[in-house]
Motif scaffolding. Structure first.
Motif, PDB file in Angstrom:
ATOM      1  N   SER A  33       0.825  -1.213   0.000  1.00 15.11           N
ATOM      2  CA  SER A  33       0.000   0.000   0.000  1.00 15.11           C
ATOM      3  C   SER A  33       0.855   1.256   0.000  1.00 15.11           C
ATOM      4  O   SER A  33       0.364   2.332  -0.324  1.00 15.11           O
ATOM      5  CB  SER A  33      -0.916   0.006   1.228  1.00 15.11           C
ATOM      6  N   GLY A  34       2.097   1.132   0.373  1.00 13.87           N
ATOM      7  CA  GLY A  34       2.969   2.297   0.435  1.00 13.87           C
ATOM      8  C   GLY A  34       3.990   2.314  -0.684  1.00 13.87           C
ATOM      9  O   GLY A  34       4.340   1.278  -1.250  1.00 13.87           O
ATOM     10  N   SER A  35       4.477   3.494  -0.999  1.00 15.75           N
ATOM     11  CA  SER A  35       5.496   3.673  -2.031  1.00 15.75           C
ATOM     12  C   SER A  35       6.746   4.259  -1.390  1.00 15.75           C
ATOM     13  O   SER A  35       6.656   5.123  -0.509  1.00 15.75           O
ATOM     14  CB  SER A  35       4.986   4.610  -3.125  1.00 15.75           C
ATOM     15  N   PRO A  36       7.943   3.832  -1.812  1.00 14.68           N
ATOM     16  CA  PRO A  36       9.177   4.392  -1.236  1.00 14.68           C
ATOM     17  C   PRO A  36       9.348   5.873  -1.559  1.00 14.68           C
ATOM     18  O   PRO A  36      10.112   6.573  -0.886  1.00 14.68           O
ATOM     19  CB  PRO A  36      10.279   3.544  -1.881  1.00 14.68           C
ATOM     20  N   ASN A  37       8.638   6.362  -2.590  1.00 12.24           N
ATOM     21  CA  ASN A  37       8.716   7.777  -2.966  1.00 12.24           C
ATOM     22  C   ASN A  37       7.627   8.617  -2.317  1.00 12.24           C
ATOM     23  O   ASN A  37       7.479   9.796  -2.656  1.00 12.24           O
ATOM     24  CB  ASN A  37       8.613   7.934  -4.487  1.00 12.24           C
ATOM     25  N   ALA A  38       6.859   8.014  -1.425  1.00 16.82           N
ATOM     26  CA  ALA A  38       5.740   8.732  -0.815  1.00 16.82           C
ATOM     27  C   ALA A  38       5.922   8.844   0.693  1.00 16.82           C
ATOM     28  O   ALA A  38       6.553   8.001   1.329  1.00 16.82           O
ATOM     29  CB  ALA A  38       4.428   8.027  -1.126  1.00 16.82           C
ATOM     30  N   LEU A  91       1.805  24.591   4.497  1.00 20.45           N
ATOM     31  CA  LEU A  91       3.176  24.452   4.971  1.00 20.45           C
ATOM     32  C   LEU A  91       3.763  23.112   4.535  1.00 20.45           C
ATOM     33  O   LEU A  91       4.922  23.039   4.082  1.00 20.45           O
ATOM     34  CB  LEU A  91       3.211  24.567   6.497  1.00 20.45           C
ATOM     35  N   LEU A  92       2.971  22.058   4.648  1.00 19.27           N
ATOM     36  CA  LEU A  92       3.452  20.722   4.307  1.00 19.27           C
ATOM     37  C   LEU A  92       3.738  20.590   2.815  1.00 19.27           C
ATOM     38  O   LEU A  92       4.745  20.005   2.405  1.00 19.27           O
ATOM     39  CB  LEU A  92       2.425  19.675   4.738  1.00 19.27           C
ATOM     40  N   LEU A  93       2.856  21.129   1.981  1.00 19.82           N
ATOM     41  CA  LEU A  93       3.020  21.009   0.532  1.00 19.82           C
ATOM     42  C   LEU A  93       4.150  21.890   0.015  1.00 19.82           C
ATOM     43  O   LEU A  93       4.673  21.657  -1.091  1.00 19.82           O
ATOM     44  CB  LEU A  93       1.711  21.349  -0.175  1.00 19.82           C
ATOM     45  N   ALA A  94       4.541  22.906   0.788  1.00 16.91           N
ATOM     46  CA  ALA A  94       5.632  23.793   0.370  1.00 16.91           C
ATOM     47  C   ALA A  94       6.985  23.303   0.880  1.00 16.91           C
ATOM     48  O   ALA A  94       8.019  23.916   0.569  1.00 16.91           O
ATOM     49  CB  ALA A  94       5.373  25.209   0.881  1.00 16.91           C
ATOM     50  N   ALA A  95       7.005  22.211   1.625  1.00 26.31           N
ATOM     51  CA  ALA A  95       8.247  21.697   2.196  1.00 26.31           C
ATOM     52  C   ALA A  95       9.179  21.200   1.093  1.00 26.31           C
ATOM     53  O   ALA A  95       8.729  20.738   0.039  1.00 26.31           O
ATOM     54  CB  ALA A  95       7.938  20.564   3.174  1.00 26.31           C
ATOM     55  N   PRO A  96      10.481  21.273   1.314  1.00 24.89           N
ATOM     56  CA  PRO A  96      11.429  20.787   0.314  1.00 24.89           C
ATOM     57  C   PRO A  96      11.309  19.281   0.107  1.00 24.89           C
ATOM     58  O   PRO A  96      11.042  18.539   1.050  1.00 24.89           O
ATOM     59  CB  PRO A  96      12.796  21.149   0.910  1.00 24.89           C
ATOM     60  N   GLY A  97      11.516  18.848  -1.137  1.00 22.77           N
ATOM     61  CA  GLY A  97      11.448  17.426  -1.455  1.00 22.77           C
ATOM     62  C   GLY A  97      10.125  16.992  -2.035  1.00 22.77           C
ATOM     63  O   GLY A  97      10.020  15.906  -2.597  1.00 22.77           O
ATOM     64  N   VAL A  98       9.063  17.835  -1.891  1.00 21.56           N
ATOM     65  CA  VAL A  98       7.756  17.475  -2.433  1.00 21.56           C
ATOM     66  C   VAL A  98       7.784  17.630  -3.958  1.00 21.56           C
ATOM     67  O   VAL A  98       8.153  18.677  -4.482  1.00 21.56           O
ATOM     68  CB  VAL A  98       6.639  18.354  -1.835  1.00 21.56           C
ATOM     69  N   LYS A  99       7.417  16.590  -4.643  1.00 17.51           N
ATOM     70  CA  LYS A  99       7.431  16.606  -6.099  1.00 17.51           C
ATOM     71  C   LYS A  99       6.345  17.547  -6.627  1.00 17.51           C
ATOM     72  O   LYS A  99       5.266  17.654  -6.041  1.00 17.51           O
ATOM     73  CB  LYS A  99       7.211  15.196  -6.647  1.00 17.51           C
ATOM     74  N   ARG A 100       6.649  18.182  -7.755  1.00 18.12           N
ATOM     75  CA  ARG A 100       5.695  19.124  -8.343  1.00 18.12           C
ATOM     76  C   ARG A 100       5.382  18.732  -9.777  1.00 18.12           C
ATOM     77  O   ARG A 100       6.215  18.180 -10.478  1.00 18.12           O
ATOM     78  CB  ARG A 100       6.250  20.555  -8.288  1.00 18.12           C
ATOM     79  N   GLU A 101       4.159  19.052 -10.160  1.00 18.80           N
ATOM     80  CA  GLU A 101       3.701  18.810 -11.527  1.00 18.80           C
ATOM     81  C   GLU A 101       3.109  20.109 -12.055  1.00 18.80           C
ATOM     82  O   GLU A 101       2.056  20.540 -11.595  1.00 18.80           O
ATOM     83  CB  GLU A 101       2.651  17.691 -11.553  1.00 18.80           C
ATOM     84  N   VAL A 108       1.990  12.899   0.435  1.00 18.57           N
ATOM     85  CA  VAL A 108       2.745  13.649  -0.572  1.00 18.57           C
ATOM     86  C   VAL A 108       3.640  12.696  -1.344  1.00 18.57           C
ATOM     87  O   VAL A 108       4.060  11.648  -0.824  1.00 18.57           O
ATOM     88  CB  VAL A 108       3.613  14.764   0.061  1.00 18.57           C
ATOM     89  N   LEU A 109       3.920  13.062  -2.583  1.00 19.22           N
ATOM     90  CA  LEU A 109       4.866  12.330  -3.411  1.00 19.22           C
ATOM     91  C   LEU A 109       6.183  13.097  -3.397  1.00 19.22           C
ATOM     92  O   LEU A 109       6.193  14.319  -3.603  1.00 19.22           O
ATOM     93  CB  LEU A 109       4.340  12.206  -4.841  1.00 19.22           C
ATOM     94  N   LEU A 110       7.295  12.410  -3.142  1.00 21.79           N
ATOM     95  CA  LEU A 110       8.600  13.053  -3.025  1.00 21.79           C
ATOM     96  C   LEU A 110       9.381  12.952  -4.336  1.00 21.79           C
ATOM     97  O   LEU A 110       9.107  12.084  -5.170  1.00 21.79           O
ATOM     98  CB  LEU A 110       9.404  12.399  -1.900  1.00 21.79           C
ATOM     99  N   ASP A 111      10.361  13.831  -4.471  1.00 23.49           N
ATOM    100  CA  ASP A 111      11.226  13.782  -5.651  1.00 23.49           C
ATOM    101  C   ASP A 111      11.965  12.445  -5.736  1.00 23.49           C
ATOM    102  O   ASP A 111      12.144  11.880  -6.813  1.00 23.49           O
ATOM    103  CB  ASP A 111      12.248  14.920  -5.611  1.00 23.49           C
TER     104      ASP A 111
END
Length: 387
Positions: free
Chosen positions: A49-54, A77-87, A211-214
């Protein structure tokens, strides 16, 4: 060294006792292997159920999403944290609400909890394994829902076109069925986030933020930002880590129960093997005497009888492994004690479980045949020839 064909011939001559003892060992192996397969199925279902990138964020001190509360204003604040992937400059993250709904089970006189998850369009992007296998996607803001394919049809109202009560006087209609790579999400009902928020009066909060991470390496930087403000009282963890913890309690319970049952069955199988081998020693006094007269040492007779007992047990173990493999086609639903909701699991056979079960059968034969083998080795050649 006494030829192995001598032991095989002895087993073939004593068909009744050989079959009875072999079936006893087969039952031990079947129970033991099935319990381990179910525990592995639970672990595999929840960990996939989990992803290593999440990563996910919950309230500190919460054991699961159901007991967690995260205030909506904190999400920025959480979505603006470093490492959060962006589309296209938008962060790939979403707040989700988790609730449970008591529903009537089909084919059983009982009621159990079904987990509801309030999701958004971004939630679907966070799970690349998500796929609608039948029906259509719900219309945004409507009372239409998606049902996981594992839980489909196991509760009243969870088939396409059917309706069920989200809460009193508030009905939802099933319009689609989804798969999620065999994960525990397939045992959930997905509802529009705002609908679920209104129904359960969760205005201004979510249960968790996903969140999905880089990359997996970005997690440490993300966690540092989330947990640096102690006033927020938030905890960040990898999704894989979270679901592994969710599986621990149930899988350990089933493994423990299966091992206890298998232990008592194994004691019975050992006693059966011991009785069989003692009878063999008593009925083959002259054979043992002949072997001693031919010059075979005591250790050779000891080894021969031990080999016969272990061979019989391993054959029984192989017989028990075959029906346990068929359990791989069986799916059962049970309560997940971490989330207090129904989850559908399947038995997962692995090479390690199968090999370990056969090794267990050999151990049963070794213990059950040891004392009879010692007795056979101590038989006097002269006394045996006169018997």
């Amino acid at each position: 060294m006494i030829p192995i064909r001598y032991n095989l011939r002895s087993l073939a001559v004593r068909k009744t006792t050989t079959i009875a003892t072999g079936l006893g060992v087969a039952l031990v192996v079947y129970v033991f292997a099935s319990a381990l397969m179910l525990a592995e199925g639970i672990r595999r279902t929840l960990t996939t159920s989990g992803s290593p990138n999440a990563a996910m964020v919950m309230r500190k001190g919460s054991d699961n999403e159901l007991s967690s509360v995260v205030e909506t204003p904190t999400m920025s604040l959480l979505l603006a944290a470093p490492g959060v992937k962006r589309e296209v400059s938008l962060p790939l993250g979403a707040g989700e609400i988790v609730a449970v709904n008591a529903m009537e089970k089909i084919g059983a006189n009982g009621i159990s909890n079904v987990q509801l998850r309030g999701v958004t369009d971004v939630s679907l992007k966070l799970r690349p394994e998500f796929k609608i296998v039948e029906g259509k996607a719900p219309s945004p803001g409507s009372d239409e829902v998606l049902v996981g394919e594992r839980i489909r049809g196991r509760f009243r109202g969870l088939e396409i076109g059917q309706t069920f009560e989200l809460k009193k006087n508030r009905h939802a209609k099933v319009v689609g069925v989804f798969s999620a790579g065999g994960s525990s999400y397939e045992s959930e009902v997905w509802v529009d986030l705002e609908v679920l928020r209104t129904v359960f009066r969760r205005e201004g909060v979510v249960s968790s933020v996903h969140v999905l991470l880089d990359s997996p390496a970005s997690f440490d930087a993300f966690r540092a930002v989330v947990e640096q403000d102690k006033r927020l009282g938030l905890l960040a963890m990898r999704e894989v880590e979270y679901f592994e913890k969710q599986s621990e309690g149930t899988s350990k319970l089933l493994s423990g129960l299966g091992s206890i049952i298998a232990f008592f069955f194994a004691i019975g199988a050992m006693i059966g093997a011991m009785i069989t081998m003692y009878a063999a020693v008593a009925n083959r006094q002259r054979e043992i005497g002949t072997l001693r007269a031919l010059g075979f040492p005591r250790w050779s007779i000891l080894f021969s009888f031990l080999l016969e007992s272990v061979s019989l047990a391993i054959m029984g173990g192989l017989v028990g492994v075959i029906p346990s493999l068929l359990m791989g086609f069986v799916k059962i639903s049970m309560m997940n004690f971490a989330s207090w909701s129904e989850i559908v699991f399947e038995f997962r056979p692995t090479p390690e479980i199968l090999i370990g079960s056969v090794v267990l059968s050999g151990f049963v034969g070794l213990i059950g045949g040891f004392f009879p083998a010692v007795r056979a080795a101590r038989v006097s050649a002269v006394t045996a020839m006169r018997a």
